[in-house]
Design a protein around this motif. Structure first.
Motif, PDB file in Angstrom:
ATOM      1  N   ARG A  90     -36.261  14.460  20.406  1.00 21.85           N
ATOM      2  CA  ARG A  90     -36.223  15.580  20.611  1.00 21.85           C
ATOM      3  C   ARG A  90     -36.436  16.399  19.343  1.00 21.85           C
ATOM      4  O   ARG A  90     -36.975  17.349  19.416  1.00 21.85           O
ATOM      5  N   GLU A 134     -39.461  19.138  18.680  1.00 17.43           N
ATOM      6  CA  GLU A 134     -38.949  20.477  18.194  1.00 17.43           C
ATOM      7  C   GLU A 134     -39.806  20.681  17.129  1.00 17.43           C
ATOM      8  O   GLU A 134     -40.156  21.974  16.511  1.00 17.43           O
ATOM      9  N   GLU A 135     -39.778  19.744  16.044  1.00 14.73           N
ATOM     10  CA  GLU A 135     -40.630  19.813  14.798  1.00 14.73           C
ATOM     11  C   GLU A 135     -41.977  20.345  15.071  1.00 14.73           C
ATOM     12  O   GLU A 135     -42.644  21.268  14.071  1.00 14.73           O
ATOM     13  N   ARG A 165     -43.575  21.379  17.483  1.00 14.96           N
ATOM     14  CA  ARG A 165     -43.650  22.752  18.309  1.00 14.96           C
ATOM     15  C   ARG A 165     -43.673  23.712  17.390  1.00 14.96           C
ATOM     16  O   ARG A 165     -44.172  24.793  17.284  1.00 14.96           O
ATOM     17  N   ALA A 166     -42.554  23.608  16.495  1.00 13.20           N
ATOM     18  CA  ALA A 166     -42.308  24.688  15.513  1.00 13.20           C
ATOM     19  C   ALA A 166     -43.339  25.071  14.388  1.00 13.20           C
ATOM     20  O   ALA A 166     -43.530  26.067  13.943  1.00 13.20           O
ATOM     21  N   ASN A 178     -48.405  25.853  22.560  1.00 14.39           N
ATOM     22  CA  ASN A 178     -47.229  25.725  22.940  1.00 14.39           C
ATOM     23  C   ASN A 178     -47.175  25.285  24.160  1.00 14.39           C
ATOM     24  O   ASN A 178     -46.307  24.482  24.863  1.00 14.39           O
ATOM     25  N   GLU A 196     -42.739  14.346  25.551  1.00 18.14           N
ATOM     26  CA  GLU A 196     -42.100  15.359  26.402  1.00 18.14           C
ATOM     27  C   GLU A 196     -41.967  14.309  27.720  1.00 18.14           C
ATOM     28  O   GLU A 196     -41.061  14.791  28.583  1.00 18.14           O
TER      29      GLU A 196
END
Length: 148
Positions: free
Chosen positions: A24, A28-29, A31-32, A59, A78
């Protein structure tokens, strides 16, 4: 120390659920970090000069892999997180299943779990088999494991 399954797909699922937090965090990393571009070429070869549109498309795209802390590459992270969430939702109403899932992948010995939940070892292994089977069915549905 827990025994490892002989089934390769079960071992893959157990790796994913044990490393869920790392996966997770890596997702997130990624995606950021993807939003820092100001236009450019997308994977299909299309050039988009609008940075907002480019960021939106990036995204929406599925992440094909992430490298997790401690070594290891997770393909389709994912999808695996979706499988883990589906298994948790499936056993959410049954507190014994949820507790076995939590304790098993936290590394607790099955005897300690059986004693804490007042169930037999046979019942523990039956529930664990059901959890694994459901997880593998979800993973096969999402095409992240091969059945044969």
């Amino acid at each position: 120390m827990q025994r490892k399954s002989r089934d390769r797909n079960v071992r893959i699922f157990e790796f994913m659920i044990r490393n869920e937090k790392k996966i997770r965090a890596a997702v997130e990393e990624v995606r950021a970090g993807k939003g820092s571009h100001t236009g450019g070429t997308l994977p299909g070869g299309t050039y988009i000069s609008d940075p907002t549109a480019g960021e939106a498309i990036r995204n929406v795209e599925e992440i094909s892999f992430v490298d997790i802390e401690g070594g290891g590459r997770v393909e389709w992270p994912e999808r695996w997180l979706h499988v883990i969430d589906a298994v948790r939702a499936w056993c959410g109403q049954n507190t014994v299943q949820a507790e076995i899932l939590r304790r098993r992948y936290a590394g607790e010995n099955y005897l300690a779990t059986c004693n804490a939940l007042f169930i037999s070892a046979r019942r523990y292994h039956d529930i664990l088999f059901q959890l694994r089977s459901y997880a593998l069915q979800c993973a096969a549905q999402l095409q992240i494991i091969r059945v044969f």
